[in-house]
Design an enzyme around this catalytic site. Structure first.
Site, PDB file in Angstrom:
ATOM      1  N   LYS A 228       1.886   2.136  -5.275  1.00  9.97           N
ATOM      2  CA  LYS A 228       2.723   1.725  -6.435  1.00  9.97           C
ATOM      3  C   LYS A 228       1.809   1.925  -7.457  1.00  9.97           C
ATOM      4  O   LYS A 228       2.438   2.103  -8.626  1.00  9.97           O
ATOM      5  CB  LYS A 228       2.612   0.092  -6.174  1.00  9.97           C
ATOM      6  CG  LYS A 228       3.883  -0.257  -5.238  1.00  9.97           C
ATOM      7  CD  LYS A 228       4.265  -1.944  -5.068  1.00  9.97           C
ATOM      8  CE  LYS A 228       3.060  -2.518  -4.528  1.00  9.97           C
ATOM      9  NZ  LYS A 228       2.928  -2.390  -3.158  1.00  9.97           N
TER      10      LYS A 228
ATOM     11  N   ASP B 183       0.864  -1.185   0.063  1.00  9.92           N
ATOM     12  CA  ASP B 183      -0.137   0.093  -0.172  1.00  9.92           C
ATOM     13  C   ASP B 183       0.984   1.346   0.048  1.00  9.92           C
ATOM     14  O   ASP B 183       0.391   2.423   0.588  1.00  9.92           O
ATOM     15  CB  ASP B 183      -0.982  -0.028   1.039  1.00  9.92           C
ATOM     16  CG  ASP B 183      -1.785  -1.350   1.414  1.00  9.92           C
ATOM     17  OD1 ASP B 183      -2.274  -1.737   0.137  1.00  9.92           O
ATOM     18  OD2 ASP B 183      -1.897  -1.700   2.532  1.00  9.92           O
TER      19      ASP B 183
ATOM     20  N   GLN C 141       2.144  -6.241  -2.953  1.00  2.00           N
ATOM     21  CA  GLN C 141       2.565  -6.272  -1.435  1.00  2.00           C
ATOM     22  C   GLN C 141       4.056  -5.608  -1.303  1.00  2.00           C
ATOM     23  O   GLN C 141       4.055  -4.594  -2.037  1.00  2.00           O
ATOM     24  CB  GLN C 141       2.640  -7.714  -0.935  1.00  2.00           C
ATOM     25  CG  GLN C 141       1.343  -8.375  -1.014  1.00  2.00           C
ATOM     26  CD  GLN C 141       1.029  -9.180  -2.189  1.00  2.00           C
ATOM     27  OE1 GLN C 141       1.846  -9.737  -2.784  1.00  2.00           O
ATOM     28  NE2 GLN C 141      -0.238  -8.676  -2.841  1.00  2.00           N
TER      29      GLN C 141
ATOM     30  N   GLY D 298      -3.988  -4.715  -4.514  1.00  2.00           N
ATOM     31  CA  GLY D 298      -5.107  -3.772  -5.094  1.00  2.00           C
ATOM     32  C   GLY D 298      -4.285  -2.609  -5.470  1.00  2.00           C
ATOM     33  O   GLY D 298      -3.750  -1.820  -4.560  1.00  2.00           O
ATOM     34  N   HIS D 299      -4.288  -2.365  -6.808  1.00  2.00           N
ATOM     35  CA  HIS D 299      -3.661  -1.282  -7.352  1.00  2.00           C
ATOM     36  C   HIS D 299      -4.695  -0.216  -7.784  1.00  2.00           C
ATOM     37  O   HIS D 299      -5.405  -0.458  -8.411  1.00  2.00           O
ATOM     38  CB  HIS D 299      -2.530  -1.354  -8.426  1.00  2.00           C
ATOM     39  CG  HIS D 299      -1.415  -2.262  -7.836  1.00  2.00           C
ATOM     40  ND1 HIS D 299      -0.643  -2.905  -8.518  1.00  2.00           N
ATOM     41  CD2 HIS D 299      -1.040  -2.548  -6.525  1.00  2.00           C
ATOM     42  CE1 HIS D 299       0.478  -3.533  -8.021  1.00  2.00           C
ATOM     43  NE2 HIS D 299       0.039  -3.244  -6.631  1.00  2.00           N
TER      44      HIS D 299
HETATM   45  P1  IMP Z   1      -2.523 -13.024   2.172  1.00  2.00           P
HETATM   46  O1  IMP Z   1      -1.506 -12.288   1.053  1.00  2.00           O
HETATM   47  O2  IMP Z   1      -3.750 -12.700   1.675  1.00  2.00           O
HETATM   48  O3  IMP Z   1      -2.134 -14.405   2.546  1.00  2.00           O
HETATM   49  O4  IMP Z   1      -2.391 -12.226   3.271  1.00  2.00           O
HETATM   50  C1  IMP Z   1      -1.138 -12.158   4.323  1.00  2.00           C
HETATM   51  C2  IMP Z   1      -0.633 -10.666   4.800  1.00  2.00           C
HETATM   52  O5  IMP Z   1      -0.293  -9.692   3.507  1.00  2.00           O
HETATM   53  C3  IMP Z   1      -1.763  -9.831   5.553  1.00  2.00           C
HETATM   54  O6  IMP Z   1      -1.395  -9.135   6.456  1.00  2.00           O
HETATM   55  C4  IMP Z   1      -2.276  -8.956   4.483  1.00  2.00           C
HETATM   56  O7  IMP Z   1      -2.986  -7.872   4.809  1.00  2.00           O
HETATM   57  C5  IMP Z   1      -1.148  -8.600   3.652  1.00  2.00           C
HETATM   58  N1  IMP Z   1      -1.281  -8.355   2.292  1.00  2.00           N
HETATM   59  C6  IMP Z   1      -1.716  -9.106   1.455  1.00  2.00           C
HETATM   60  N2  IMP Z   1      -1.677  -8.176   0.022  1.00  2.00           N
HETATM   61  C7  IMP Z   1      -1.439  -7.110   0.528  1.00  2.00           C
HETATM   62  C8  IMP Z   1      -1.408  -5.688  -0.329  1.00  2.00           C
HETATM   63  O8  IMP Z   1      -1.580  -5.987  -1.584  1.00  2.00           O
HETATM   64  N3  IMP Z   1      -1.197  -4.681   0.289  1.00  2.00           N
HETATM   65  C9  IMP Z   1      -0.984  -4.693   1.868  1.00  2.00           C
HETATM   66  N4  IMP Z   1      -0.868  -5.765   2.494  1.00  2.00           N
HETATM   67  C10 IMP Z   1      -1.265  -7.179   1.651  1.00  2.00           C
END
Ligand code: IMP
Length: 429
Positions: A16, A13, A223, A40-41
């Site tokens: 990007k 977040d 991420q 999420g972009h």
């Molecule tokens: P997962 O990727 O859904 O397994 O989530 C694992 C961790 O990564 C959690 O803390 C999510 O909130 C975080 N996370 C996954 N994708 C994103 C992203 O695009 N932005 C911020 N945090 C993310």
């Protein structure tokens, strides 16, 4: 001229979407190489906002875009995302979108398992996006995943589904849950296959051709470095490698193809989900960062935790990720603070340390050592040159560069693409 890899240097977040869009307008091809629709972009193009999860940012402008083998694909989510974009007037054709035929799929069972495990974990939950990312990567590594190419091979699908269910049904039985039926999984896959297969191909060949022609390749990370499965705040991480090295493996290109690594870095810190966060604010200052920065998840709508800039963590990401320069985003969110704090070291059991330790219990015990800096009253929003910034804002940026040991290549001062100050062109490195 160089290829560019964009990665987040914090917990995701970092903004990007905008930077990738800005770079994508000058790239010949844009490549996603890890993660899935947990990302999420948000892109704002000519005043219209586009929300992308799985699709590379290039698709909005019709730049050839690749989903590399390192990505896990939920074909239903992908098909919906293509549909939403089409409703906004952006047609995604197989000329624009190429999907690696060796990508592992996320099936509905992965989402169910992800959410069920989180629910059962109670206080020990990770705070995942619930999209099935972890379980899908687990099946990939365990060599029982269904992949995109399998959709084109109905004869072998039954055997592959059986192998997958041998594992999952044993698990479900153990949990006292209803087991899954192979025939209905097969029917679902057969139904979605024609929506995905037209985009599928061995994309590594296309990328090799782009490289041979000297085209500009932009790798779009999702991420952030601190969510990397190896180097992040384990176990509060995602299930893929989010660092720049993954761009090579996750797209099928040698490490020499990587080029310049741009780390997107927010001028303060946020995190969604559980896990350590040394500079987190629990007061009205944190609240203010969240409101001014619109810190709500694009994917899940969850409120993001907010805190001061942590230079120790970003310096660690710079070293781990091989970050050559950063794009500093959301500086304007700090407008109007009398004073600002930056974390310059940690105190652990009475000793000062300059890195974030690996052990969970040590991570929980570190206390931030802050340096206080003077804020600024003027607005920095929309500034397009360094000269337009107040002197104390320039001082803040320069101090960050010094602490993280990397230069600011780009400064973003609003969600609009043109509100960007360029100090160093990553493609011209
Ligand atoms: P997962 O990727 O859904 O397994 O989530 C694992 C961790 O990564 C959690 O803390 C999510 O909130 C975080 N996370 C996954 N994708 C994103 C992203 O695009 N932005 C911020 N945090 C993310």
């Amino acid at each position: 001229m160089s290829n560019v890899v964009v990665i987040g240097s914090q917990w995701g977040d970092e903004g990007k979407g905008k930077v990738v869009d800005w770079l994508a307008s000058r790239a010949d091809v844009v490549v996603r190489f890890q993660g899935g629709h947990n990302a999420g972009h948000t892109l704002v193009v000519n005043g219209t906002s586009y929300k992308l999860s799985l699709l590379p940012s290039g698709v909005v402008r019709g730049t050839p875009s690749v989903i590399g083998n390192g990505v896990v694909i939920d074909p239903w989510a992908l098909s919906r995302e293509i549909g939403v974009l089409s409703g906004q007037g952006v047609t995604v054709t197989p000329d624009v979108l190429m999907i690696a035929d060796n990508c592992a799929l996320i099936l509905p069972l992965h989402g169910h398992l992800d959410r069920a495990r989180e629910e059962a974990a109670g206080k020990g939950k990770i705070g995942t996006t619930g999209r099935g990312i972890g379980p899908a990567y687990e099946d990939k590594v365990a060599r029982r995943a269904i992949r995109v190419c399998d959709l084109a091979d109905p004869d072998s699908l039954d055997m592959k589904i059986d192998r997958l269910l041998t594992h999952h049904n044993a698990l479900l039985k153990g949990l006292g849950a209803k087991t899954l039926d192979a025939a209905s999984i097969r029917a679902e896959l057969e139904e979605i296959a024609p929506h995905i297969l037209p985009y599928a191909r061995p994309v590594w060949r296309e990328l090799a051709a782009y490289r041979k022609m000297g085209k500009r390749i932009l790798f779009e990370g999702a991420q952030g470095a601190l969510l990397d499965v190896d180097h992040g705040t384990y176990p509060f991480v995602t299930s893929s490698n989010t660092l720049a090295g993954q761009a090579a493996v996750g797209s099928g290109m040698g490490p020499g193809g990587i080029g310049y690594v741009l780390g997107i870095t927010k001028a303060y810190t946020t995190r969604v989900g559980e896990g350590p966060f040394p500079t987190e604010l629990f007061d009205d200052k944190g609240e203010r960062l969240g409101v001014r920065g619109h810190e709500f998840g694009t994917v899940t709508g969850r409120k993001r935790r907010c805190g001061w800039f942590d230079a120790v963590l970003v310096r660690q990401s710079v070293k781990l990720g091989g970050i050559d320069g950063i794009a500093l985003t959301k500086l304007d969110v700090l407008d109007g603070f009398d004073t600002l704090k930056v974390c310059v070291a940690y105190r652990l059991d009475g000793k000062e340390i300059d890195y974030f330790p690996s052990s969970m219990s040590e991570q929980a015990r570190v206390e931030p050592v802050f340096e206080e800096m003077e804020g600024w009253t003027q607005s920095t929003e929309g500034a397009r040159s360094f000269a337009e910034l107040p002197a104390t804002a320039v001082k803040y940026v320069r101090r960050i560069e010094e602490l993280i040991e990397a230069p600011v290549a780009l400064l973003s001062t609003s969600p609009e693409r043109d509100d960007t100050i360029l100090m160093h062109d990553p493609f011209e490195d």
